[in-house]
Design a protein around this motif. Structure first.
Motif, PDB file in Angstrom:
ATOM      1  N   VAL A  42      -0.360   6.860  -5.452  1.00 26.87           N
ATOM      2  CA  VAL A  42      -0.074   5.505  -4.957  1.00 26.87           C
ATOM      3  C   VAL A  42       1.435   5.334  -4.775  1.00 26.87           C
ATOM      4  N   ASN A  43       2.171   5.741  -5.804  1.00 29.13           N
ATOM      5  CA  ASN A  43       3.623   5.545  -5.722  1.00 29.13           C
ATOM      6  C   ASN A  43       4.221   6.301  -4.552  1.00 29.13           C
ATOM      7  N   ASN A  45       2.903   6.999  -1.821  1.00 32.92           N
ATOM      8  CA  ASN A  45       2.628   6.166  -0.645  1.00 32.92           C
ATOM      9  C   ASN A  45       3.666   5.065  -0.533  1.00 32.92           C
ATOM     10  N   LEU A  46       3.781   4.322  -1.616  1.00 31.26           N
ATOM     11  CA  LEU A  46       4.657   3.151  -1.560  1.00 31.26           C
ATOM     12  C   LEU A  46       6.070   3.548  -1.160  1.00 31.26           C
ATOM     13  N   GLY A  58       8.503  -2.127  -1.407  1.00 28.66           N
ATOM     14  CA  GLY A  58       7.632  -1.017  -1.764  1.00 28.66           C
ATOM     15  C   GLY A  58       8.095  -0.354  -3.031  1.00 28.66           C
ATOM     16  N   ALA A  62       6.284   0.039  -6.582  1.00 28.32           N
ATOM     17  CA  ALA A  62       6.102   1.325  -7.251  1.00 28.32           C
ATOM     18  C   ALA A  62       6.593   1.233  -8.690  1.00 28.32           C
TER      19      ALA A  62
ATOM     20  N   SER D 175      -1.222  -0.042  -1.318  1.00 24.82           N
ATOM     21  CA  SER D 175      -0.088   0.698  -0.750  1.00 24.82           C
ATOM     22  C   SER D 175      -0.294   0.865   0.750  1.00 24.82           C
ATOM     23  N   TYR D 178       0.340  -2.355   2.505  1.00 24.25           N
ATOM     24  CA  TYR D 178       1.797  -2.546   2.580  1.00 24.25           C
ATOM     25  C   TYR D 178       2.351  -1.701   3.715  1.00 24.25           C
TER      26      TYR D 178
END
Lengths: 100, 512, 167, 488, 653
Positions: A42-43, A45-46, A58, A62, D175, D178
């Motif tokens: 996920v992070n 991605n962010l 973002g 994160a 995510s 976003y």
């Protein structure tokens, strides 16, 4: 510079690996690790998006995810240890007193 | 708030108040509790009679009306009122409840718990009475459902051996029915008239005007009438939706049976007269032959089933199915005579069958069995009064002219000779004939029952049991009913005089 | 293909391999170490794309704290060794699901951000200040919340993990 | 920068209380630990007062619109605070006698409620996520709070794992959203998504929406994310189960409502079918499985699943027509509130009985009416209400949803309505199993059961409330009506 | 409405009310009054009898019909019902008959029912019974009539079943009620049709009479109504094929039999035809033909049955049957026949009552109904003997007794109206009648006593009525004697009076026939034979008659038992095993469905959980696999769910 899709692919792989781990591992702690992988995905991605969008939100997101992840690990481990103390094993698939 | 717009509300809700009061009384004050039960039912009865006295019998329109906003979001009002159609049933409700309360002074079925018993009974009373005076579909439905729960407990707690099955069956079955009914109501609501602001309404009068004025499309009427009719038919109960009734009756305590047969069944038929037919006249015309058919099947079928019964109470339960068959037949003709016959039939059945259940209750109280074979006859020797009353009521129930049971039957047969225009005359005449056959069978099983219970000689096993003949409390509870049975038979005007205008108004609405 | 991109690919490959190793390793301690590698590479990626702050947080918190926590747990629960003990019977199902997920995500991403016509953007520098700034303005509420979360986790973890005689 | 502290007052007071409880607990002797509860209670009440002071005021926004205090927020916050009071009330004796870490428990409970209270105001992905975690994390811990009991540990573990997984999926979705929209504020997301429509990124966006839904679907235990619920409810301390069933799931719905009706409303063609499937599957599975339950808490768990199914149905009713959506929305809100009342009542009753029998089977309720009439009557009322039978509030709840469904019109609406009805009828047979036990079966031990006074109070109040709601549904419906996020 | 209306007529409506009042008094105070309440009934009946005579006097004076407008009873839709009375000659005659006979029976019962356990109750029902009959007679509308009609049925049920301890008595009671009720159904339909003919406006007999004359009403409609109405007669007057109840009705106390057979029940059926004669006349001819055929069958068949009876009351019962058919046949011959028929009803009432009460006296003395226990009683009970002789001769139709005149009338009418075949039937029946009457007398009073104990003459309360009735029997015949201007014909007629004519050869013929019958009877039963001489004479016919042509048996086997036992059982079985089962099935369906779903889930889950690995030993609980308890399976479910949803919906969008 780095093209966004590549980053996303990387995250996708981490995520999938995590999924596999969560489903395949019977050792609770390994499962926790797998979950960490997913959260990291996920992070990634962010961060990737935030770089792409030139938008700091973002990254902040994160940051929160990391914090939460830390908390989760703490909780998870606590439960696992508690479990271990009560039944000398942390194999998830043996944890099935509650069913139906 | 003056007497005229508050009377009904007060009267109808009084029993609930009574229930609350009774709940507050400590349970060891048994006498007090029973006294309160009698007091509140009596008070309610007095008020009801007061309403009946203040009622203007000259007209067919609604009186004592109260109509206030209730749930604005869905446009449901608290709209109550009373007219000639409701009046007899409304008063009957309070009368029977009162008599039941008296009866309870002496008999509380096992396992005791008088407090809960009476509280539930009072709750039931309000629910039943409310159904007859509600002029808003939601309100109607609320009262309708309100009856369910207390009756469920009455059967389930104070019932006999197989009570659990019976109660659950009763509950689920009737609930199943009311689900369809609710669907129908909502359908009426959504395709019914709207006011200036485009709000829908649950108001029964407006829906009636709208529906009687042909507001609903034919197909709509067919579908919705089917739904509502199903819901009501379960309650009536019409063949083949009757199977809950024998079980419920057999297991229910005496009071339960009396109220169940006396009032609750009428809610269904009342629904037909008040809601289904006037709001959906075309649907009514389309379904009338079927309803009539089921009705006569019910008549013959029930009387045959009665012949097969070994359990006294079950027998009478089945007989109810037959009698309600006559009521439904009258309704199915859609004629003024038929509908009035139906109303009379309801009242008469309420009085007579209620009384029959009282008798059976008392017989059971003596013999501790309801098996006809075990009772084995000879009751007339041992307890001439009880036997006499039993015979009297049974004969009234088989429709002897001059007693209450007669008018409902004969008038519905009469009306089915010439049903409303548009209905198949030949078919309805066939129904009439079948109904006639039913009356013979009815006479058959009742007389046979009397032979096996009253006549003959008392079997050995009962000799020396020293059965008490009818006791004071029973007389108190019964005399009004016995008197009514006779008086209604001799002066049918007591009912027809009330219903004539209202029914006239109703049928003139739907008449085409 | 810029230099950064080469670097990224190296990191990504290492990270990926390590990640797979984490979930397949026969030995829990090894798994934990592989996890370290993965996390480090992820942190590296952060640095590459210019999220220095996040990068360092990643490296410090995860590698510094979380992994230690894991090892702790492992020692406390003296986890056994070997795949058959570490994996359960639905490994194949798991593999299937994992593969599906990966395929699905890749497909989605490729569908949304086609690699071929993706343009490399220059990195997004100097974010640290912005972050600090934002956190204490717009994100003060979540920040408060998250601190409560951590507190709760801490307290709760202690309560649960503590060995007590009462029960 | 200036922050509207007035708008945040309830949260602030609550967080203050949290700290206070934690600190005070340290100085309390073992026998006095229970004092944490009254303390917490006071704090919650104070927060409630603060909240009420906001009622009727203007809509307040903070942090650039990422936190909004409008009628919706206030209604739900009020609900959660009341729920907090109730849960605290039914916790006291249970935890006092069970030998638990009381102070910590109340601390965690309040923290969780802090999350709940934040949820309805959060109009930002990040805030939603954090609030959700804040609700869940203490939940994980509390579920495992019966430390000595393996079942409790297991409950915690399962809850934790599934929770974290769904969080992970949700986060992944967030995510992506976003990334696609470049925004985290709900309204902004709505705008961003509308821009995406038709482009190559739409598919990804839709997938993202799906992932996000998963996180909340877990919270409200919708199929196929419901597995944890029965096991966890059974394993955790009963008050905690009550918290999970009432507050936590309500929080989930609060979040879901905002997401769906603010951020993703534009994509309803996509997600309505999903909700149709979810709701039908959920309610049907819940009801059918509940039919076979023998343990009361599991029964309640499955009933809860079924009820979630009903609520999810309102999402399946969304169309382009604002009025319809408004009806659906307010129906959902009303139902959530009514359901909360009756459910918390039921759990309170269970708590009362749980002091008698450890593993709570339905049969343990046998003859309760003799042993504890009040509790029995209350429980009966709740069951009847859950079944949606008059004269109880549950009836209105169902009726509102039903009406919304019919209002929506079209075969879909009608079919949903019919299936819902069918389900309700099925549900009756297991809901009434409980009153049947209580009233018709003899009790094995006749010794009167002295329910804790607070618990009894809760039961009594809830009972009255249910009946009152039935008599005066107007007020309730109105409330739901006003607090709609969709302009009717 | 020619002439003045005397007070009795104006207050004729009291006539039914008085017995009702007395009945109530008896019921409520009877036990407490000396004589156990018999006095009320007797007093009331005495009064009504006098009033009836007063009413009759009105017509003796040659005044016309008195039909005041009734009081409104109630209105339902268009239909207006009244309570009212309709008094014409027929009514008056019937009133006299009913009240007289009933009074006699009341008095007689004092002795006969003496010491009976339910003495008071008996008198109560007796009065009600009379009242009901009087209502039927005086009613001015069909519904009122129907009420009296049915109440009478119930009372007969109670009276016949008076000694209900005996199963056969209660059976007889039920049989009587049900059988007549079967007849009442068509009767009721007939009434309904007539009311329909008036367009559901009135139920008055007059109104109906006018309505059916309307051209709008088809002859067929009227015929249907008529034939349906006749159904009522068939039931109440025990015509073939519903005659079966009457003989069994003998189970009741003898005075009751007298009342039923002479004046009330059976008379009601005939009266009905007379009262609604308009309808029958407006019907197509086949209706009356049917009526006469049925009457003929009954009259002959019953007469034959009377021959073989041993029970004295049964002999009389069957004779009643055949005599009733005389009347019905008479009516079926049209206007002239009506007068004749009712004259026979009138006379018959007296001598049949006489015979029954006489028989009662005998039974009272020997405590048995069976003539084989009797014999030679003429010495012990002379009064009974002589009165019985009078009655018997009257029944046989010997000059100058009542029976002679009325039968003669009928024969004349038959001959005049060209119903030759009826004429023959009448004659034959007359012969047989004379024969079995003689048989009865011989077996009862001649030879030597075969019974037990020492029979003695009945008390005066019983002999009194006997004597009175005997006198009547001698007297009333002359009311119809043409030589005396057949007064009766001036009271009872349809539209205009028909003076009866006296045809010498017919009178002679009938007398010869009667005497012949008597003679044969005397010869055969002169001395007591072990076996009844008829048994050999009739040969196989004897058995048939003994079994009443097997009709009862047929009804029992073909209708009653199948309905009561087989059919009902079948229906109930259906109820429990089809309808109810369906319901329970539906109820079980939900549960069943859950099982199905569970099975489905299990297989599915098994399929993909262990599909690649080992196959699950899935035999455990249904939920085991879904809610397996293994959290990782839950997790799998979670992901699979997401993937499924994604695949399912994302492409669609």
């Amino acid at each position: 510079m780095i093209r966004l899709p590549l980053i996303l692919f990387f995250s996708a792989l981490l995520f999938s690996a995590g999924v596999y781990g969560v489903l395949a591992r019977r050792n609770a702690i390994m499962v926790l690790m797998a979950i960490e992988l997913m959260l990291n995905a996920v992070n990634v991605n962010l961060i990737g998006f935030s770089a792409q969008l030139k938008d700091v939100n973002g990254q902040i997101f994160a940051l929160f995810v990391i914090a939460v992840a830390a908390a989760e690990v703490g909780i998870g481990l606590a439960i696992v240890i508690l479990l271990f103390r009560n039944r000398e094993s942390i194999n998830i698939d043996e944890v099935n007193l509650l069913k139906w | 708030m003056n007497w005229h717009n508050s009377a009904i509300t007060v009267t109808t809700l009084l029993p609930i108040l009574g229930a609350l009061v009774i709940i507050c009384v400590p349970k060891d004050k048994d006498r007090l509790i029973r006294g309160l039960g009698i007091f509140f039912t009596a008070a309610a009865l007095v008020l009801a009679i007061a309403i009946a006295v203040g009622f203007d019998y000259g007209t067919g329109d609604f009186q004592f009306v109260l109509n206030v906003k209730w749930i604005e979001t869905i446009g449901a009002n608290y709209h109550v009122g009373i007219d000639g159609i409701s009046m007899p049933l409304y008063v009957l409700t309070f009368l029977l409840s009162f008599l039941c309360a008296i009866y309870t002074w002496r008999y509380v079925p096992d396992p005791g718990r008088t407090k809960a018993f009476l509280a539930l009974m009072l709750l039931l009373e309000t629910g039943m009475a409310g159904t007859f005076i509600a002029f808003d579909l939601i309100l109607f439905f609320v009262f309708w459902e309100m009856v369910l729960v207390p009756m469920y407990f009455l059967i389930a707690i104070w019932g006999s051996a197989n009570r659990e099955y019976a109660s659950i069956k009763f509950f689920l079955y009737t609930l199943f029915g009311s689900v369809f009914m609710l669907l129908g109501f909502l359908a009426l609501y959504f395709s019914g008239p709207t006011d200036a602001l485009g709000h829908h309404t649950f108001d029964m009068l407006r829906l009636t005007e709208f529906g009687a004025g042909g507001g609903f499309s034919r197909t709509f009427q067919l579908v919705v009438f089917g739904g509502i009719a199903l819901g009501l038919a379960v309650k009536v109960p019409m063949w083949p939706f009757h199977t809950w009734l024998p079980d419920a009756h057999t297991e229910a305590p005496t009071i339960g049976s009396v109220l169940l047969a006396g009032i609750m069944l009428k809610m269904g038929t009342y629904g037909f007269i008040r809601i289904a037919i006037p709001m959906l006249p075309e649907g009514a015309h389309a379904y009338a032959p079927w309803i009539g058919g089921l009705a006569v099947i019910g008549i013959v079928y029930a009387s045959l089933a009665c012949l097969a019964q070994k359990d006294l109470k079950r027998l009478i339960a089945f007989s109810s199915v037959g009698h309600m068959g006559f009521v439904m037949l009258g309704i199915a003709t859609l004629t003024p005579i038929g509908i009035q016959a139906a109303i009379f039939g309801m009242v008469a059945h309420g009085v007579i069958t209620g009384m029959l259940f009282f008798c059976v209750g008392s017989i059971y109280d003596r013999y501790h069995t309801r098996e006809i074979a075990v009772i084995g006859g000879g009751m007339a020797q041992e307890m001439p009064k009880l036997a006499g009353v039993f015979a009297f009521v049974a004969i009234a129930s088989l429709g002897l002219p001059g007693l209450a049971g007669f008018w409902g039957e004969v008038m519905s047969l009469l009306s089915s000779f010439n049903p409303a225009p548009g209905l198949n005359v030949g078919l309805f005449r066939a129904y009439m004939v079948a109904g006639g056959v039913g009356t013979v069978l009815t006479a058959g099983y009742f007389l046979w029952m009397l032979q096996r219970v009253n006549m003959g000689t008392l079997p050995e096993r009962w000799s020396g049991k020293g059965f008490r003949d009818i006791i004071a409390v029973e007389w108190l509870a019964w005399l009004p009913l016995l008197a009514l049975t006779l008086v209604l038979g001799l002066f049918p005007r007591l009912v027809f005089g009330i219903t004539d205008n209202a029914v006239g108004a109703l049928t003139s609405l739907i008449g085409r | 293909m810029s230099g950064q991109e080469y670097a990224f690919i190296v990191l990504a490959v290492v990270g990926s391999v390590a990640a797979i190793a984490v979930v397949t390793a026969r030995n829990v301690v090894h798994a934990a170490l592989y996890l370290v590698v993965t996390l480090l590479s992820v942190g590296g990626v952060y640095l590459l794309v210019g999220a220095e702050f996040l990068g360092w947080v990643q490296i410090l918190i995860y590698v510094g704290a979380i992994v230690i926590l894991f090892l702790f747990g492992l020692m406390l629960t003296k986890a056994p060794i070997g795949r058959d003990v570490l994996d359960n019977h639905q490994r194949w199902l798991a593999a299937l699901v994992g593969a599906l997920v990966f395929a699905g995500l890749v497909f989605l991403v490729q569908d949304a951000f086609p690699l071929q016509d993706a343009v490399a953007t220059e990195s997004f520098q100097g974010t640290t200040g912005l972050i600090g700034d934002a956190i204490f303005r717009r994100y003060v509420l979540p920040f408060e919340a998250i601190s409560f979360l951590l507190l709760a986790a801490l307290i709760g973890a202690i309560v649960l993990a503590r060995k007590d005689e009462s029960t | 920068m200036d922050i509207d502290y007035r708008a945040l007052l309830p949260e602030l007071i609550l967080s203050g209380t949290v700290i206070l409880v934690l600190v005070v607990d340290v100085f309390l002797s073992a026998r006095r630990k229970w004092l944490a509860m009254p303390l917490a209670m006071v704090g919650v009440v104070a927060a409630l007062v603060a909240l009420l002071s906001l009622v009727g005021g203007p809509t307040r926004t903070a942090f650039g619109g990422s936190f909004v205090v409008d009628r919706f927020t206030l209604l739900f916050q009020g609900f959660f605070l009341v729920a907090a009071i109730v849960v605290l009330a039914i916790s006291l004796r249970y935890f006092r006698e069970g030998g638990f870490y009381q102070g910590e428990y109340y601390f965690l409970l309040l923290t969780a409620f802090l999350g709940c209270v934040m949820m309805p105001g959060s109009r930002d992905l990040l805030l939603l996520f954090v609030s959700l975690e804040l609700v869940s994390a203490p939940g994980f811990l509390m579920a495992a709070f019966r430390k000595g009991d393996i079942r409790s540990n297991e409950a915690g573990l399962k809850f934790f794992l599934i929770g974290v997984l769904s969080t992970a999926v949700m986060l992944y979705g967030m995510s992506l959203i976003y990334g696609v929209t470049g925004a985290t504020r709900l309204d902004a997301i709505a705008v961003g998504l509308s821009r995406v429509v038709g482009t190559s990124r739409e598919t990804l966006a839709l997938a993202a929406i799906l992932f996000v839904v998963v996180g909340f679907a877990f919270k409200v235990s919708a199929f196929p994310f419901q597995f944890w619920a029965p096991d966890t409810y059974e394993g955790s301390p009963v008050p905690v189960a009550a918290f999970l069933a009432v507050a936590s799931s309500a929080a989930g719905f609060a979040g879901l409502l905002q997401l769906m009706f603010i951020a993703f409303i534009g994509q309803h063609e996509f997600w309505v079918p999903i909700f149709v499937l979810l709701s039908l599957a959920t309610m049907t599975l819940g009801n059918l499985v509940a039919l076979q339950q023998t343990q009361i808490v599991r029964l309640l768990a499955y009933s809860g699943i079924a009820q979630s199914g009903y609520i999810l149905m309102t999402f399946a009713l969304v169309t382009d027509d604002a009025a319809t959506n408004h009806a659906a929305f307010s129906a959902a809100v009303a139902y959530i509130l009514i359901y909360g009342v009756m459910n918390v009542g039921a759990f309170a009753a269970v708590v009362a009985v749980s002091r008698r029998a450890s593993s709570l089977r339905i049969s343990d309720f046998a003859g309760l009416v003799k042993v504890a009439p009040l509790i029995a009557v209350g429980m009966a009322t709740f069951m009847i209400s859950l079944a949606g039978v008059p004269p109880t509030g549950g009836f209105w709840g169902k009726l509102l949803i039903f009406r919304a469904a019919i209002d929506r019109g079209g075969p879909l609406g009608v079919w949903l309505a019919v299936i819902m009805l069918a389900n309700s009828v099925v549900s009756i047979s297991y809901y009434f199993a409980v009153p049947r036990q209580m009233f018709l079966k003899p009790a094995e031990d006749e010794t009167p059961l002295a329910a804790p006074v607070l618990v009894s109070a809760v039961v009594a109040v809830a009972t009255v409330a249910i009946v009152m709601i039935f008599i005066l549904p107007g007020a309730f419906a109105r409330l739901a009506d006003l607090s709609s996020l969709v302009g009717g | 409405m020619a002439g003045s209306v005397n007070v009795f007529v104006r207050y004729a409506w009291l006539i039914p009310l008085l017995p009702i009042a007395s009945a109530c008094l008896t019921l409520f105070f009877g036990k407490r009054t000396p004589g156990r309440g018999a006095v009320y009934g007797i007093a009331a009946l005495a009064t009504t009898m006098l009033m009836s005579l007063g009413v009759l006097w009105h017509f003796v004076q040659g005044n016309g019909v008195y039909a005041p407008a009734g009081l409104e009873w109630f209105t339902i839709g268009p239909l207006r019902l009244e309570l009212g009375m309709y008094v014409d000659g027929l009514t008056a005659a019937m009133l006299v008959v009913v009240t007289t006979i009933s009074l006699m029976v009341h008095i007689y019962s004092l002795g006969y029912m003496h010491g009976d356990a339910r003495f008071t109750w008996f008198y109560f029902v007796l009065s009600m019974f009379t009242a009901a009959m009087l209502t039927v007679v005086i009613a001015n509308n069909l519904i009122e009539l129907l009420i009296g009609w049915e109440v009478m049925g119930v009372c007969s049920y109670l009276l016949i079943g008076h000694w209900y301890e005996e199963k056969q008595n209660s059976n007889a009671a039920i049989k009587a009620f049900i059988t007549t009720r079967i007849g009442d159904i068509p009767f009721m339909f007939g009434i309904i049709m007539l009311i329909a003919a008036t367009g559901f406006t009135t139920t008055n007999i007059v109104g109906v009479g006018e309505a059916i004359k309307e051209p709008a009403i088809s002859a067929l409609f009227v015929s249907m109504a008529a034939i349906l109405l006749f159904g009522g007669t068939i039931g109440k007057s025990a015509q073939f094929p519903l005659h079966v109840w009457l003989p069994d009705a003998m189970a009741g106390p003898t005075p009751v039999s007298a009342l039923i057979h002479a004046a009330t029940m059976v008379a009601a059926g005939v009266y009905l035809v007379g009262r609604l004669f308009e309808v029958f006349l407006h019907a197509e001819p086949w209706v009356l033909t049917t009526v006469s055929i049925i009457a003929a069958i009954t009259t002959l068949g019953a007469a034959l049955l009377a021959i073989v009876q041993d029970d004295i009351k049964r002999v009389l019962a069957y004779s009643t049957l055949s005599q009733l058919s005389y009347m019905v046949a008479g009516l079926s011959m049209g206007e002239e026949g009506m007068t004749a028929g009712f004259f026979h009803l009138f006379t018959h009432a007296f001598f049949k009552a006489l015979l029954f009460l006489g028989a009662g006296a005998v039974i009272h003395a020997v405590h048995s109904n069976d003539m084989s226990d009797m014999g030679g009683l003429r010495k012990q009970m002379p009064i009974t003997f002589w009165t019985m002789i009078i009655g018997s001769l009257a029944l046989a139709g010997i000059f100058p007794l009542a029976g002679f005149w009325s039968k003669d009338e009928l024969l004349v009418v038959a001959q005049e109206t060209g119903h030759t075949w009826l004429f023959v039937v009448f004659l034959v029946t007359a012969a047989i009648t004379a024969f079995y009457t003689m048989r009865m007398v011989m077996l009862t009073f001649f030879g030597d006593y075969r019974g037990h104990g020492h029979p003695h003459e009945a008390p005066s309360t019983m002999t009194g009525p006997l004597i009175f009735l005997a006198l009547c029997t001698v007297g009333v015949g002359f009311l119809g004697a043409p030589q005396l201007g057949s007064v009766f014909g001036d009271w009872v007629f349809f539209e205009q009076p028909h003076a009866g004519t006296f045809v010498a050869w017919i009178a002679l013929l009938s007398t010869v026939v009667a005497v012949g019958g008597l003679a044969v009877g005397y010869r055969l039963y002169q001395r007591r034979a072990e076996r009844d001489p008829m048994e050999s004479a009739l040969g196989p016919m004897w058995n048939v008659l003994q079994h009443r042509y097997y009709i009862d048996a047929f009804y029992m086997r073909a209708i009653i038992y199948p309905t009561r036992d087989t059919l009902s059982a079948a229906v109930y079985w259906t109820n429990q095993h089809v309808l109810d089962a369906a319901v329970n099935g539906a109820a079980a369906l939900a549960r069943g469905l859950s099982h199905v779903i569970m099975w489905f889930d299990r297989t599915i889950i098994d399929g993909f959980v262990n599909g690649l690995g080992e196959t699950a030993g899935s035999t455990g609980g249904l939920l085991k696999k879904v809610q397996s308890g293994n959290v990782q399976w839950y997790a799998a479910g979670l992901f699979v769910g997401v993937i499924a949803l994604a695949i399912a919906f994302i492409r669609i969008a």
